[in-house]
Design a protein around this motif. Sequence first.
Motif, PDB file in Angstrom:
ATOM      1  N   ILE A 291      -3.696   1.050  -7.154  1.00  0.00           N
ATOM      2  CA  ILE A 291      -3.610   2.143  -6.182  1.00  0.00           C
ATOM      3  C   ILE A 291      -3.103   3.409  -6.884  1.00  0.00           C
ATOM      4  O   ILE A 291      -3.622   4.507  -6.677  1.00  0.00           O
ATOM      5  CB  ILE A 291      -2.699   1.769  -4.994  1.00  0.00           C
ATOM      6  N   GLY A 292      -2.116   3.233  -7.731  1.00  0.00           N
ATOM      7  CA  GLY A 292      -1.583   4.377  -8.472  1.00  0.00           C
ATOM      8  C   GLY A 292      -2.607   4.987  -9.408  1.00  0.00           C
ATOM      9  O   GLY A 292      -2.720   6.213  -9.499  1.00  0.00           O
TER      10      GLY A 292
ATOM     11  N   ILE B  14       0.838  -1.204   0.000  1.00  0.00           N
ATOM     12  CA  ILE B  14       0.000   0.000   0.000  1.00  0.00           C
ATOM     13  C   ILE B  14       0.873   1.254   0.000  1.00  0.00           C
ATOM     14  O   ILE B  14       0.606   2.216  -0.742  1.00  0.00           O
ATOM     15  CB  ILE B  14      -0.981  -0.024   1.189  1.00  0.00           C
ATOM     16  N   LEU B  15       1.936   1.239   0.792  1.00  0.00           N
ATOM     17  CA  LEU B  15       2.860   2.382   0.796  1.00  0.00           C
ATOM     18  C   LEU B  15       3.515   2.567  -0.575  1.00  0.00           C
ATOM     19  O   LEU B  15       3.708   3.697  -1.025  1.00  0.00           O
ATOM     20  CB  LEU B  15       3.927   2.203   1.877  1.00  0.00           C
ATOM     21  N   ALA B  16       3.851   1.459  -1.232  1.00  0.00           N
ATOM     22  CA  ALA B  16       4.424   1.542  -2.580  1.00  0.00           C
ATOM     23  C   ALA B  16       3.430   2.207  -3.533  1.00  0.00           C
ATOM     24  O   ALA B  16       3.815   3.066  -4.345  1.00  0.00           O
ATOM     25  CB  ALA B  16       4.797   0.149  -3.081  1.00  0.00           C
TER      26      ALA B  16
ATOM     27  N   MET C 159       3.295   5.886  -2.870  1.00  0.00           N
ATOM     28  CA  MET C 159       4.465   6.564  -3.444  1.00  0.00           C
ATOM     29  C   MET C 159       4.271   6.770  -4.945  1.00  0.00           C
ATOM     30  O   MET C 159       4.721   7.769  -5.511  1.00  0.00           O
ATOM     31  CB  MET C 159       5.750   5.771  -3.190  1.00  0.00           C
ATOM     32  N   GLU C 160       3.574   5.841  -5.581  1.00  0.00           N
ATOM     33  CA  GLU C 160       3.253   6.016  -7.003  1.00  0.00           C
ATOM     34  C   GLU C 160       2.336   7.228  -7.187  1.00  0.00           C
ATOM     35  O   GLU C 160       2.516   8.022  -8.110  1.00  0.00           O
ATOM     36  CB  GLU C 160       2.608   4.761  -7.579  1.00  0.00           C
ATOM     37  N   VAL C 161       1.383   7.371  -6.295  1.00  0.00           N
ATOM     38  CA  VAL C 161       0.519   8.554  -6.321  1.00  0.00           C
ATOM     39  C   VAL C 161       1.364   9.811  -6.096  1.00  0.00           C
ATOM     40  O   VAL C 161       1.163  10.830  -6.755  1.00  0.00           O
ATOM     41  CB  VAL C 161      -0.605   8.443  -5.264  1.00  0.00           C
TER      42      VAL C 161
END
Length: 107
Positions: A68-69, A7-9, A12-14
């Motif tokens: 997520i991104g 989720i953190l990855a 970070m994409e966002v």
Amino acid sequence: MNWIILILAGLMEVGFTFCLGKTKTATGHELIGWWSGFLVSLALSMFLMAKAAEKLPIGTVYPVWTGIGAVGAVLVGILFFHEPATFWRLFFITTLILSIIGLKVMA
């Protein structure tokens, strides 16, 4: 813990998407700052995704990370860059979110 890393990855994409969007209007030192933020976010995103992929199946990691991104990029566009929030955009983002949740439930 690996899901939190994933989720953190994705977040970070966002982050690198947001920084990339800000480079469109920045100049001078501000531009350098946004490009630096882009590169740091990009590197962290890749590193965290690789860490998550050590324990989770890559067939789950990559779609969740990109999902997520994608959701985050659309929301950033709507909230910060005044992109349209049409019914169909929100509908398909909702289906993407449900698909990400489905991958988590099935993994």
